[in-house]
Design a protein around this motif. Structure first.
Motif, mmCIF file in Angstrom:
data_model
loop_
_atom_site.group_PDB
_atom_site.id
_atom_site.type_symbol
_atom_site.label_atom_id
_atom_site.label_comp_id
_atom_site.label_asym_id
_atom_site.label_seq_id
_atom_site.Cartn_x
_atom_site.Cartn_y
_atom_site.Cartn_z
ATOM 1 N N TYR A 1 2.339 5.169 -5.627
ATOM 2 C CA TYR A 1 1.747 6.430 -5.195
ATOM 3 C C TYR A 1 1.538 7.333 -6.392
ATOM 4 O O TYR A 1 2.155 7.162 -7.443
ATOM 5 N N THR B 1 -4.480 4.007 -0.058
ATOM 6 C CA THR B 1 -4.084 4.056 1.357
ATOM 7 C C THR B 1 -3.043 5.147 1.508
ATOM 8 O O THR B 1 -2.210 5.343 0.632
ATOM 9 N N TRP B 2 -3.083 5.829 2.618
ATOM 10 C CA TRP B 2 -2.046 6.801 2.917
ATOM 11 C C TRP B 2 -0.939 6.094 3.680
ATOM 12 O O TRP B 2 -1.212 5.335 4.611
ATOM 13 N N ARG B 3 0.310 6.320 3.262
ATOM 14 C CA ARG B 3 1.428 5.716 3.977
ATOM 15 C C ARG B 3 2.424 6.795 4.358
ATOM 16 O O ARG B 3 2.685 7.721 3.591
ATOM 17 N N GLU B 4 3.002 6.618 5.533
ATOM 18 C CA GLU B 4 4.045 7.550 5.954
ATOM 19 C C GLU B 4 5.247 7.435 5.037
ATOM 20 O O GLU B 4 5.520 6.358 4.514
ATOM 21 N N SER B 5 5.941 8.526 4.821
ATOM 22 C CA SER B 5 7.194 8.460 4.067
ATOM 23 C C SER B 5 8.251 9.224 4.839
ATOM 24 O O SER B 5 7.954 10.229 5.471
ATOM 25 N N GLU B 6 9.503 8.713 4.794
ATOM 26 C CA GLU B 6 10.548 9.305 5.627
ATOM 27 C C GLU B 6 10.877 10.709 5.185
ATOM 28 O O GLU B 6 11.234 11.547 5.977
ATOM 29 N N SER B 7 10.788 10.971 3.887
ATOM 30 C CA SER B 7 11.321 12.245 3.405
ATOM 31 C C SER B 7 10.286 13.364 3.322
ATOM 32 O O SER B 7 10.543 14.373 2.725
ATOM 33 N N PRO C 1 5.737 14.569 3.716
ATOM 34 C CA PRO C 1 4.354 14.267 4.099
ATOM 35 C C PRO C 1 3.942 12.864 3.654
ATOM 36 O O PRO C 1 4.582 12.279 2.777
ATOM 37 N N PRO C 2 2.862 12.304 4.214
ATOM 38 C CA PRO C 2 2.400 10.972 3.813
ATOM 39 C C PRO C 2 2.039 10.959 2.329
ATOM 40 O O PRO C 2 1.661 11.988 1.759
ATOM 41 N N ARG C 3 2.149 9.777 1.720
ATOM 42 C CA ARG C 3 1.839 9.608 0.320
ATOM 43 C C ARG C 3 0.592 8.759 0.155
ATOM 44 O O ARG C 3 0.370 7.817 0.915
ATOM 45 N N ARG C 4 -0.174 9.072 -0.908
ATOM 46 C CA ARG C 4 -1.383 8.300 -1.179
ATOM 47 C C ARG C 4 -1.053 7.207 -2.180
ATOM 48 O O ARG C 4 -0.720 7.484 -3.321
#
Lengths: 239, 122
Positions: B37, B74-80, B82-85
């Motif tokens: 990312y 791609t945008w991916r969800e992250s637990e901690s 907002p989503p990361r690119r």
């Protein structure tokens, strides 16, 4: 211009200001990337000092916007903070090609677009049949130089092209055509008897209170726009 | 884009030019084995490899690489948060990197031979 105590918000604000003139797709890409980066700084940096260090490493918003304009192949927006920035940390190499002031090419473009058709029309005094070609040719050359210049955005070029098409020649020509002439004739019988005075008017003209300011505005508009475009070109050439 | 027609006036300037020239392929190389990312990628390039002075100026380069079809995101969800690119190489990007590896070896060897041998250093 720090308005809050939150350096990240200040940074976002500076970025929004600096990126205002970027093409929309470039600007939204940049905002996506930098918003993500600023979020990460918030996540990972703890103290205020750490946040500020991270923002320093990220770099000045104006420099990033300048780089984004460069990669997109568009003229960089003017940098209002450039005078204050420390040039020692900038890695850019100034080349021998850097111009001070506006390129002669750009000046010619504006002069031909605004005055070219009038100049071409003056050919009438020397060789009348050549006049239409000279007038149209001069204006067309100005348009080509305008649109092939890298100093202006499409919006600026469009403004200069539409106000007015044909440059100042057009309002002058229309002004001469749209006049109101009134002829007053006395219908006397020629032997001393005065008849009525008959006034016939043809054509159209504004009332002077409207017409004169209107005429001044119409003539001033392309000149003001031309000067504005030259000022922008000068700023961008020095950037 | 600043085009460099002038001879660098200092080592600093020369290195700045070299970094700028090498950076696009270094970005591709940093994505060769895994997707990364933005923040992570930019940190690796500046912190670990000292390839750019301002992290932020790498993002416009990433946009250009994406426009040129060498990387995709791609945008991916992250637990901690907002989503990361996430950035990764495309097939074209992989081919481009492989080609550069050969070019780079030749270039690096030529400069080594000339510059490092001059004056008896090695």
């Amino acid at each position: 211009m720090s308005t809050t105590n939150d350096p990240i918000s200040d940074y976002r604000q500076r970025l929004t200001e600096a990126s205002r003139d970027l093409p929309p797709d470039v600007r939204s890409d940049l905002h996506d990337d930098l918003d993500g980066h600023l979020d990460e700084i918030r996540r990972s940096a703890g103290t205020d000092a750490e946040i500020r260090t991270a923002l320093d490493r990220l770099g000045r918003p104006e420099d990033i916007v300048h780089a984004a304009a460069g990669e997109a192949g568009v003229p960089p927006p003017p940098d209002p903070t450039q005078a204050a920035a420390a040039t020692a940390t900038r890695p850019t190499v100034r080349t021998a090609e850097r111009r001070q002031g506006v390129a002669g090419r750009d000046v010619s473009a504006i002069l031909l677009v605004v005055f070219g058709a009038i100049g071409g029309a003056l050919v009438f005094l020397v060789f009348p049949p050549l006049m239409p070609i000279a007038a149209i040719g001069a204006y067309a050359t100005g348009l080509v130089l305008l649109w092939t210049s890298r100093s202006w955005t499409s919006g600026e070029k469009l403004l200069a092209s539409l106000v007015w098409p044909g440059g100042l020649a057009t309002p002058l020509l229309l002004g001469m055509m749209g006049t109101r002439t009134c002829v007053t004739e006395a219908t006397g019988d020629g032997v001393g008897n005065m008849g009525e005075a008959v006034t016939t008017c043809t054509g159209f003209a504004f009332h002077p209170a409207v017409g004169i300011p209107l005429f001044i505005a119409v003539i001033a508009a392309p000149i003001v726009i031309g000067l504005g475009l030259l000022a922008r070109a000068s700023r961008r050439a020095a950037a | 884009m600043v085009t460099n027609h002038s001879v660098p006036e200092s080592s600093e300037q020369a290195l700045a030019q070299l970094r700028r020239g090498a950076l696009p392929h270094c970005v591709l190389a940093a994505l060769a084995t895994e997707e990364r990312y933005g923040f992570e990628l930019v940190r690796v390039l500046t912190e670990t490899y000292d390839l750019a002075t301002s992290e932020g100026t790498i993002y416009p380069l990433l946009s250009r690489l994406r426009r040129d079809g060498l990387v995709e995101t791609t945008w991916r969800e992250s637990e901690s948060g907002p989503p990361r690119r996430y950035y990764r190489l495309t097939d074209l990007g992989e081919r481009r990197l492989a080609g550069f590896q050969d070019d780079w070896k030749r270039f690096r060897d030529a400069v080594d031979d000339l510059v490092l041998e001059a004056g008896g250093h090695s």
